[in-house]
Design an enzyme around this catalytic site. Structure first.
Site, PDB file in Angstrom:
ATOM      1  N   ASP A 100       0.865  -1.181   0.000  1.00  0.00           N
ATOM      2  CA  ASP A 100       0.000   0.000   0.000  1.00  0.00           C
ATOM      3  C   ASP A 100       0.897   1.225   0.000  1.00  0.00           C
ATOM      4  OD1 ASP A 100      -2.613   1.445   0.442  1.00  0.00           O
ATOM      5  OD2 ASP A 100      -1.540   2.059   2.251  1.00  0.00           O
ATOM      6  N   GLU A 184      -2.122  -1.630  -5.911  1.00  0.00           N
ATOM      7  CA  GLU A 184      -3.412  -1.002  -6.210  1.00  0.00           C
ATOM      8  C   GLU A 184      -3.391  -0.406  -7.615  1.00  0.00           C
ATOM      9  OE1 GLU A 184      -5.353   0.964  -2.383  1.00  0.00           O
ATOM     10  OE2 GLU A 184      -3.260   1.554  -2.620  1.00  0.00           O
ATOM     11  N   ASP A 263      -2.396   1.628   7.133  1.00  0.00           N
ATOM     12  CA  ASP A 263      -1.712   1.211   5.911  1.00  0.00           C
ATOM     13  C   ASP A 263      -1.434  -0.292   5.904  1.00  0.00           C
ATOM     14  OD1 ASP A 263      -1.752   3.832   5.120  1.00  0.00           O
ATOM     15  OD2 ASP A 263       0.283   4.261   5.813  1.00  0.00           O
TER      16      ASP A 263
END
Length: 303
Positions: A100, A184, A263
């Protein structure tokens, strides 16, 4: 005025001055154009070049691009070697992590490993501000202004080089530890329109993910992108949505009691979303079939 293929109007044609023209390409190069530290360029003749690494034997130079940058001219060569085999992806699907990216830490893995964000632009902003003022105070068209502009360009290039070096080193460290990295599918262009634009562009997420993907492909490893929505809000343990504002950096689920860094929670969610990915499914099926085949062979030999 006609637009492009998407219907976007491009505006009036504008003359491209000598200062704005920075790159030209030779679409075809002759065999044997490189001799030692000299390269023969059409219309220029023999030009001295400092190679950052030697050209491998058997490789053929296809194209050459000359680019003018703030600190000098750079030559980019594209090479071809028909004897190089196609890279076969042979990764271990169990060696997997989710990452992340953020602005508090550059990235956090699903194993709670963090990489600090360097903030190269913000650290250099005071120096850039001084040089930018020097440019604005010079008269347009003067030699002193050209000198200040060149100095400003060198400072910006220094920031870009530091950021690029950091991205390459971070990507290498990740690919040494893991065979599969889940990221992502971010819309960086959309995030760059928010009030966090300076921090987002300073981190260079898009450039980092591109470098990570290319290096993984060259190494025969795998990078998987998953949907980004909800990774910070969903609980990684039970899946219940736990709404949090941007300044809330800790995840605490009232449903299951899961408590961990925001996170870290997002990185676990990113990793979990790749479990049903087709690449991992195919790899796991292949490994399972190999195990069954080996067990059948051992059983046949014992009989």
């Amino acid at each position: 005025m006609s637009g492009d293929s998407n219907g976007k109007r491009s505006g009036r044609p504008r003359f491209k001055s000598r200062e704005r023209y920075r790159t030209f390409t030779y679409p075809q190069m002759k065999d044997g154009c490189v001799q030692g530290n000299l390269i023969t360029l059409p219309m220029f003749g023999k030009v001295k070049v400092i190679f950052h690494r030697p050209i491998p034997d058997g490789f053929k130079i296809k194209t050459a691009s000359v680019t003018k940058k703030a600190d000098g001219y750079y030559l980019t060569l594209s090479l071809e070697d028909v004897t190089v085999p196609t890279m076969k992806h042979d990764f271990n699907p169990d060696s997997i992590t989710g990452i992340d990216v953020g602005l508090k830490e550059f990235l956090t893995t699903s194993e709670n490993e963090t990489v600090a964000i360097p903030q190269h632009y913000r650290k250099a902003s005071s120096r850039l501000r001084v040089i930018q003022k020097r440019v604005s105070r010079r008269n347009k068209g003067s030699k002193s202004r050209q000198k200040a502009v060149k100095q400003l360009g060198k400072q910006y290039k220094k920031v870009a080089d530091k950021r690029k070096d950091f991205h390459f080193k971070t990507a290498n460290n990740l690919l040494k530890k893991y065979d599969v990295i889940v990221v992502e599918d971010l819309s960086v262009k959309g995030l760059a329109r928010t009030r966090l634009a300076k921090s987002v562009l300073d981190a260079g997420w898009s450039s980092f993910l591109s470098i990570l993907t290319n290096k993984a492909e060259n190494a025969g490893l795998c990078v998987i992108s998953v949907k980004a929505s909800g990774t910070s809000q969903d609980c990684s343990n039970c899946g219940v949505k736990v709404p949090k504002k941007l300044h809330e950096r800790w995840h605490h689920c009232p449903n299951c009691g899961c408590s961990l860094d925001r996170d870290h929670n997002a990185a676990i969610n990113i990793k979990n979303r790749a479990v049903g990915h087709s690449v991992l499914k195919a790899k796991s099926l292949l490994s399972n079939s190999r195990i069954v085949l080996e067990a059948y062979t051992v059983l046949e030999e014992s009989v």
